[in-house]
Every structure is written in structure tokens, then in C-alpha cells.
Design a protein around this motif. Structure first.
Motif, PDB file in Angstrom:
ATOM      1  N   ASP A  52       0.838  -1.195   0.000  1.00 58.23           N
ATOM      2  CA  ASP A  52       0.000   0.000   0.000  1.00 58.23           C
ATOM      3  C   ASP A  52       0.874   1.246   0.000  1.00 58.23           C
ATOM      4  O   ASP A  52       1.907   1.275   0.667  1.00 58.23           O
ATOM      5  CB  ASP A  52      -0.879   0.063   1.257  1.00 58.23           C
ATOM      6  CG  ASP A  52      -1.817  -1.114   1.405  1.00 58.23           C
ATOM      7  OD1 ASP A  52      -2.029  -1.838   0.424  1.00 58.23           O
ATOM      8  OD2 ASP A  52      -2.351  -1.291   2.518  1.00 58.23           O
ATOM      9  N   GLU A  56      -1.757  10.815   3.444  1.00 59.80           N
ATOM     10  CA  GLU A  56      -2.705  11.286   4.459  1.00 59.80           C
ATOM     11  C   GLU A  56      -2.968  12.772   4.251  1.00 59.80           C
ATOM     12  O   GLU A  56      -2.047  13.532   3.959  1.00 59.80           O
ATOM     13  CB  GLU A  56      -2.145  11.050   5.861  1.00 59.80           C
ATOM     14  CG  GLU A  56      -1.799   9.600   6.163  1.00 59.80           C
ATOM     15  CD  GLU A  56      -2.992   8.700   6.338  1.00 59.80           C
ATOM     16  OE1 GLU A  56      -4.095   9.212   6.627  1.00 59.80           O
ATOM     17  OE2 GLU A  56      -2.836   7.483   6.186  1.00 59.80           O
ATOM     18  N   LEU A  91      -7.452   3.100  -2.865  1.00 55.13           N
ATOM     19  CA  LEU A  91      -7.678   2.839  -1.446  1.00 55.13           C
ATOM     20  C   LEU A  91      -8.067   4.138  -0.741  1.00 55.13           C
ATOM     21  O   LEU A  91      -7.492   5.194  -1.017  1.00 55.13           O
ATOM     22  CB  LEU A  91      -6.381   2.283  -0.856  1.00 55.13           C
ATOM     23  CG  LEU A  91      -6.341   1.928   0.612  1.00 55.13           C
ATOM     24  CD1 LEU A  91      -5.426   0.723   0.797  1.00 55.13           C
ATOM     25  CD2 LEU A  91      -5.829   3.061   1.449  1.00 55.13           C
ATOM     26  N   ASN A  93      -8.932   5.387   3.371  1.00 58.28           N
ATOM     27  CA  ASN A  93      -9.129   5.024   4.768  1.00 58.28           C
ATOM     28  C   ASN A  93      -9.517   6.254   5.579  1.00 58.28           C
ATOM     29  O   ASN A  93      -9.133   7.374   5.258  1.00 58.28           O
ATOM     30  CB  ASN A  93      -7.914   4.307   5.360  1.00 58.28           C
ATOM     31  CG  ASN A  93      -6.691   5.175   5.501  1.00 58.28           C
ATOM     32  OD1 ASN A  93      -6.640   6.308   5.030  1.00 58.28           O
ATOM     33  ND2 ASN A  93      -5.678   4.661   6.140  1.00 58.28           N
ATOM     34  N   TYR A  94     -10.333   6.041   6.587  1.00 56.62           N
ATOM     35  CA  TYR A  94     -10.789   7.091   7.484  1.00 56.62           C
ATOM     36  C   TYR A  94     -10.527   6.601   8.893  1.00 56.62           C
ATOM     37  O   TYR A  94     -11.130   5.624   9.338  1.00 56.62           O
ATOM     38  CB  TYR A  94     -12.284   7.376   7.287  1.00 56.62           C
ATOM     39  CG  TYR A  94     -12.802   8.441   8.226  1.00 56.62           C
ATOM     40  CD1 TYR A  94     -12.580   9.783   7.956  1.00 56.62           C
ATOM     41  CD2 TYR A  94     -13.490   8.100   9.378  1.00 56.62           C
ATOM     42  CE1 TYR A  94     -13.042  10.767   8.814  1.00 56.62           C
ATOM     43  CE2 TYR A  94     -13.960   9.075  10.242  1.00 56.62           C
ATOM     44  CZ  TYR A  94     -13.725  10.404   9.959  1.00 56.62           C
ATOM     45  OH  TYR A  94     -14.171  11.382  10.812  1.00 56.62           O
ATOM     46  N   ARG A  95      -9.600   7.249   9.580  1.00 53.08           N
ATOM     47  CA  ARG A  95      -9.234   6.819  10.924  1.00 53.08           C
ATOM     48  C   ARG A  95     -10.021   7.603  11.964  1.00 53.08           C
ATOM     49  O   ARG A  95      -9.838   8.798  12.133  1.00 53.08           O
ATOM     50  CB  ARG A  95      -7.734   6.962  11.125  1.00 53.08           C
ATOM     51  CG  ARG A  95      -6.988   5.944  10.271  1.00 53.08           C
ATOM     52  CD  ARG A  95      -5.558   5.854  10.606  1.00 53.08           C
ATOM     53  NE  ARG A  95      -4.935   4.763   9.849  1.00 53.08           N
ATOM     54  CZ  ARG A  95      -3.646   4.650   9.671  1.00 53.08           C
ATOM     55  NH1 ARG A  95      -2.825   5.540  10.188  1.00 53.08           N
ATOM     56  NH2 ARG A  95      -3.172   3.644   8.985  1.00 53.08           N
ATOM     57  N   ILE A 106     -11.720   1.255   6.129  1.00 53.45           N
ATOM     58  CA  ILE A 106     -10.908   1.221   4.915  1.00 53.45           C
ATOM     59  C   ILE A 106     -11.734   0.610   3.789  1.00 53.45           C
ATOM     60  O   ILE A 106     -12.556  -0.284   4.019  1.00 53.45           O
ATOM     61  CB  ILE A 106      -9.591   0.429   5.138  1.00 53.45           C
ATOM     62  CG1 ILE A 106      -8.657   0.583   3.959  1.00 53.45           C
ATOM     63  CG2 ILE A 106      -9.857  -1.021   5.483  1.00 53.45           C
ATOM     64  CD1 ILE A 106      -7.224   0.193   4.255  1.00 53.45           C
ATOM     65  N   THR A 108     -11.541  -0.280  -0.714  1.00 54.64           N
ATOM     66  CA  THR A 108     -10.796  -0.311  -1.972  1.00 54.64           C
ATOM     67  C   THR A 108     -11.752  -0.542  -3.126  1.00 54.64           C
ATOM     68  O   THR A 108     -12.805  -1.166  -2.958  1.00 54.64           O
ATOM     69  CB  THR A 108      -9.720  -1.425  -1.989  1.00 54.64           C
ATOM     70  OG1 THR A 108     -10.374  -2.703  -1.959  1.00 54.64           O
ATOM     71  CG2 THR A 108      -8.749  -1.300  -0.836  1.00 54.64           C
ATOM     72  N   GLU A 138      -9.690  -1.231  10.066  1.00 48.23           N
ATOM     73  CA  GLU A 138      -8.271  -1.414  10.325  1.00 48.23           C
ATOM     74  C   GLU A 138      -7.952  -0.889  11.724  1.00 48.23           C
ATOM     75  O   GLU A 138      -8.605   0.033  12.210  1.00 48.23           O
ATOM     76  CB  GLU A 138      -7.407  -0.702   9.278  1.00 48.23           C
ATOM     77  CG  GLU A 138      -7.557   0.799   9.253  1.00 48.23           C
ATOM     78  CD  GLU A 138      -6.585   1.477   8.304  1.00 48.23           C
ATOM     79  OE1 GLU A 138      -5.670   0.817   7.770  1.00 48.23           O
ATOM     80  OE2 GLU A 138      -6.732   2.691   8.109  1.00 48.23           O
ATOM     81  N   GLU A 151      -6.193  -5.736   9.516  1.00 51.61           N
ATOM     82  CA  GLU A 151      -7.363  -5.306   8.759  1.00 51.61           C
ATOM     83  C   GLU A 151      -8.308  -6.497   8.654  1.00 51.61           C
ATOM     84  O   GLU A 151      -7.873  -7.623   8.440  1.00 51.61           O
ATOM     85  CB  GLU A 151      -6.890  -4.869   7.373  1.00 51.61           C
ATOM     86  CG  GLU A 151      -7.903  -4.201   6.513  1.00 51.61           C
ATOM     87  CD  GLU A 151      -7.291  -3.747   5.187  1.00 51.61           C
ATOM     88  OE1 GLU A 151      -7.984  -3.930   4.173  1.00 51.61           O
ATOM     89  OE2 GLU A 151      -6.158  -3.251   5.161  1.00 51.61           O
TER      90      GLU A 151
END
Length: 185
Positions: A52, A56, A91, A93-95, A106, A108, A138, A151
Motif C-alpha cells: 500500500d 494522508e 484505497l 481510509n478514514y481513521r 478502509i 478499496t 483497520e 485489517e
């Protein structure tokens, strides 16, 4: 006072600091297809690695990137048939939590999906899919520049044969799990 409290909560929720502006990750995963069959052969598990590259967005817990996956499985119906599944995907992702430990969502979407099955004495069976995607969660920890995590999610991918349309499609969709190690800059 309530407005000040709500403003502080909104800043905390939506402006969680990202530890890295760019993250490179490698992982090993396993997928258990729900109904992966091919002419009476059953796909029990699919395993392999992924790479990956994620950028960010500063002051916002959102990452955008690319994922490369190379996985394989063995069809077994008296004779082993080896396969190779390669996929390049966008991809996101949102943390939700992005401090020492991280947790988030996450997803894709496949940009390129190829599957080749080696059949002894015959030409390889080649498959493609117009749409594959995955959704998951994740979590992990940040150890300075190094991140270690995992994940868990669901992969959707119906592979259609390209060089012999009379053979049945293969549904590789199912639950997946990955162990991930990364470095952030």
C-alpha cells in the motif's frame, strides 16, 4: 458554553492529527471465498501479500492511496490447479482514532483485476472482473515511524473468464484478514 463544547468535540473528531503524511505498508492476508467454485472445484482459501502507498490529508483523518495485491489459491478436485490473482486498487481510509493507536474504516475499488489458473496440458484459464471492491476496519499501533496493525473486512469479486467464455465464473468474494506493517514519513 454548549457551543464551545460542541466546537471542541467537532475539532477533536474531525481534525485528529495524522502521524505521517505518507505511509508505505506491506501485509500478508487470507481470504475465505463464500462460494468460490470452478467446475466442481472449491476455492477454500486465498492468500498472498499486498503493498500500500497512502497519502494522508493533514489535519483530517482521511488517507488516499493505491494497493497492489498478489494472491493465489489451489483448486483441488483430485488434481491441484495453481492460480495467481493480481489486483491494483484505489484505497481510501478514514481513521476514527489516530493517536498512538489507530482504528478506522478502509475501502478499496479495483482498477485492474487479473486471475490466471494453470491447467496442466492446456492453456491457462484467464479471468477478469469489471468491478471488485472491499470494505473493512483497520486497527493498529504506531511505534514511532513504524506501524503494526491488522485489517478485517469483506471482499467482493466475481471473476469472468476471458479466453473461454463457456467456463463458469469464479466468485472470490468473502471475508478477509490482513496483518500489516508500515513506515510513515
Amino acid at each position: 458554553m454548549k457551543k464551545l463544547l460542541l466546537a471542541c468535540m467537532a475539532i477533536t473528531l474531525f481534525a485528529a492529527p495524522a502521524h505521517a503524511l505518507f505511509e508505505l505498508r506491506a501485509g500478508y492476508g487470507i481470504t475465505t471465498p463464500a462460494e468460490g467454485t470452478q467446475s466442481g472445484n472449491e476455492v477454500k482459501t486465498m492468500d498472498g501479500f499486498n503493498l500500500d502507498a497512502i497519502a494522508e490529508i493533514p489535519l483530517f483523518p482521511l488517507g488516499l492511496g493505491l494497493r497492489y495485491e498478489s494472491m493465489g489459491f489451489t483448486l483441488n478436485n483430485g488434481t491441484d490447479l495453481d492460480s495467481k490473482f493480481t489486483r491494483v486498487s484505489a484505497l481510501v481510509n478514514y481513521r476514527i482514532i489516530d493517536l498512538f493507536a489507530y482504528f478506522g474504516l478502509i475501502g478499496t475499488v479495483g482498477l485492474s483485476n487479473k486471475l490466471a489458473i494453470e491447467v496442466p496440458g492446456f492453456a491457462d484459464a484467464e479471468y477478469d472482473a469489471s468491478l471488485t471492491y472491499s470494505v473493512g476496519a483497520e486497527a493498529g499501533v504506531s511505534l514511532g515511524l513504524i506501524t503494526v496493525g491488522g485489517e478485517l473486512g469483506y471482499f467482493v469479486g466475481n471473476m469472468e473468464q476471458t479466453n473461454n467464455p463457456s467456463n463458469p465464473d469464479i466468485d472470490l468474494g468473502g471475508v478477509y484478514a490482513k496483518a500489516i506493517v508500515g513506515i510513515g514519513f
